[in-house]
Scaffold this motif. Structure first.
Motif, mmCIF file in Angstrom:
data_model
loop_
_atom_site.group_PDB
_atom_site.id
_atom_site.type_symbol
_atom_site.label_atom_id
_atom_site.label_comp_id
_atom_site.label_asym_id
_atom_site.label_seq_id
_atom_site.Cartn_x
_atom_site.Cartn_y
_atom_site.Cartn_z
ATOM 1 N N TYR A 6 -4.523 -5.630 -8.841
ATOM 2 C CA TYR A 6 -4.587 -4.194 -8.802
ATOM 3 C C TYR A 6 -3.923 -3.826 -10.309
ATOM 4 O O TYR A 6 -2.824 -4.168 -10.410
ATOM 5 C CB TYR A 6 -3.903 -3.229 -7.634
ATOM 6 N N HIS A 7 -4.584 -2.967 -11.006
ATOM 7 C CA HIS A 7 -3.908 -2.138 -12.167
ATOM 8 C C HIS A 7 -3.630 -0.926 -11.695
ATOM 9 O O HIS A 7 -4.725 -0.136 -11.641
ATOM 10 C CB HIS A 7 -5.020 -2.271 -13.404
ATOM 11 N N ASN A 33 7.864 -9.140 0.500
ATOM 12 C CA ASN A 33 7.741 -10.549 0.106
ATOM 13 C C ASN A 33 6.027 -10.815 -0.298
ATOM 14 O O ASN A 33 5.853 -11.774 -0.851
ATOM 15 C CB ASN A 33 8.170 -11.386 1.420
ATOM 16 N N GLY A 34 5.193 -9.840 0.223
ATOM 17 C CA GLY A 34 3.854 -10.092 0.220
ATOM 18 C C GLY A 34 3.307 -9.562 -1.350
ATOM 19 O O GLY A 34 2.070 -9.873 -1.542
ATOM 20 N N SER A 71 -1.332 -6.678 -0.381
ATOM 21 C CA SER A 71 -2.224 -6.022 0.432
ATOM 22 C C SER A 71 -1.885 -4.327 -0.037
ATOM 23 O O SER A 71 -0.880 -3.827 -0.570
ATOM 24 C CB SER A 71 -1.803 -5.940 1.787
ATOM 25 N N ARG A 72 -3.171 -3.777 0.018
ATOM 26 C CA ARG A 72 -3.088 -2.298 -0.287
ATOM 27 C C ARG A 72 -1.848 -1.349 0.500
ATOM 28 O O ARG A 72 -1.194 -0.666 -0.159
ATOM 29 C CB ARG A 72 -4.392 -1.754 -0.269
ATOM 30 N N ASP A 90 1.270 0.351 -1.519
ATOM 31 C CA ASP A 90 1.596 1.844 -1.325
ATOM 32 C C ASP A 90 2.942 1.993 -0.677
ATOM 33 O O ASP A 90 3.567 2.910 -1.157
ATOM 34 C CB ASP A 90 0.511 2.356 -0.362
ATOM 35 N N SER A 91 3.442 1.065 0.207
ATOM 36 C CA SER A 91 4.710 1.443 0.759
ATOM 37 C C SER A 91 5.623 1.131 -0.388
ATOM 38 O O SER A 91 6.739 1.626 -0.437
ATOM 39 C CB SER A 91 5.001 0.252 1.980
ATOM 40 N N PHE A 92 5.250 -0.093 -1.202
ATOM 41 C CA PHE A 92 6.354 -0.415 -2.262
ATOM 42 C C PHE A 92 6.315 0.924 -3.171
ATOM 43 O O PHE A 92 7.583 1.359 -3.800
ATOM 44 C CB PHE A 92 5.774 -1.567 -2.943
#
Length: 93
Positions: free
Chosen positions: A6-7, A39-40, A60-61, A65-67
């Motif tokens: 993702y950009h 970690n992912g 993963s999206r 989002d959480s990050f």
């Protein structure tokens, strides 16, 4: 590549956020600390502009989002602790 790439780019119409060298360094360090909890995710590149930022990241999206939510929350707490009036709560990608 197994994961999506993702950009991410935040809104370029935001008021200035990163003005001083201290702002830039702290924002980068906060990003590294937040990223270390996921970690992912893999961050390939990033660029901080005065009023927005770019990231090239895979994972993963949901994790991205959480990050990003954690990053904005932590950055907001930093500015608040520094008595800095910058509002980053509306940053989104």
């Amino acid at each position: 590549m197994e994961k999506a790439l993702y950009h991410l780019c935040t809104n370029e119409n935001h008021s200035d956020i990163f003005i001083s060298e201290y702002d830039f360094r702290t924002a980068i360090n906060i990003m590294a600390l937040c990223l270390s909890l996921f970690n992912g995710l893999e961050l390939y590149s990033f660029e901080f502009m005065s009023n927005h930022l770019h990231m090239l990241i895979s994972g993963s999206r949901d994790e991205i989002d959480s990050f990003f939510r954690l990053y904005v929350k932590t950055l907001s707490k930093f500015f608040g602790a520094e008595n800095n009036p910058k509002d980053v709560s509306d940053l989104s990608f």
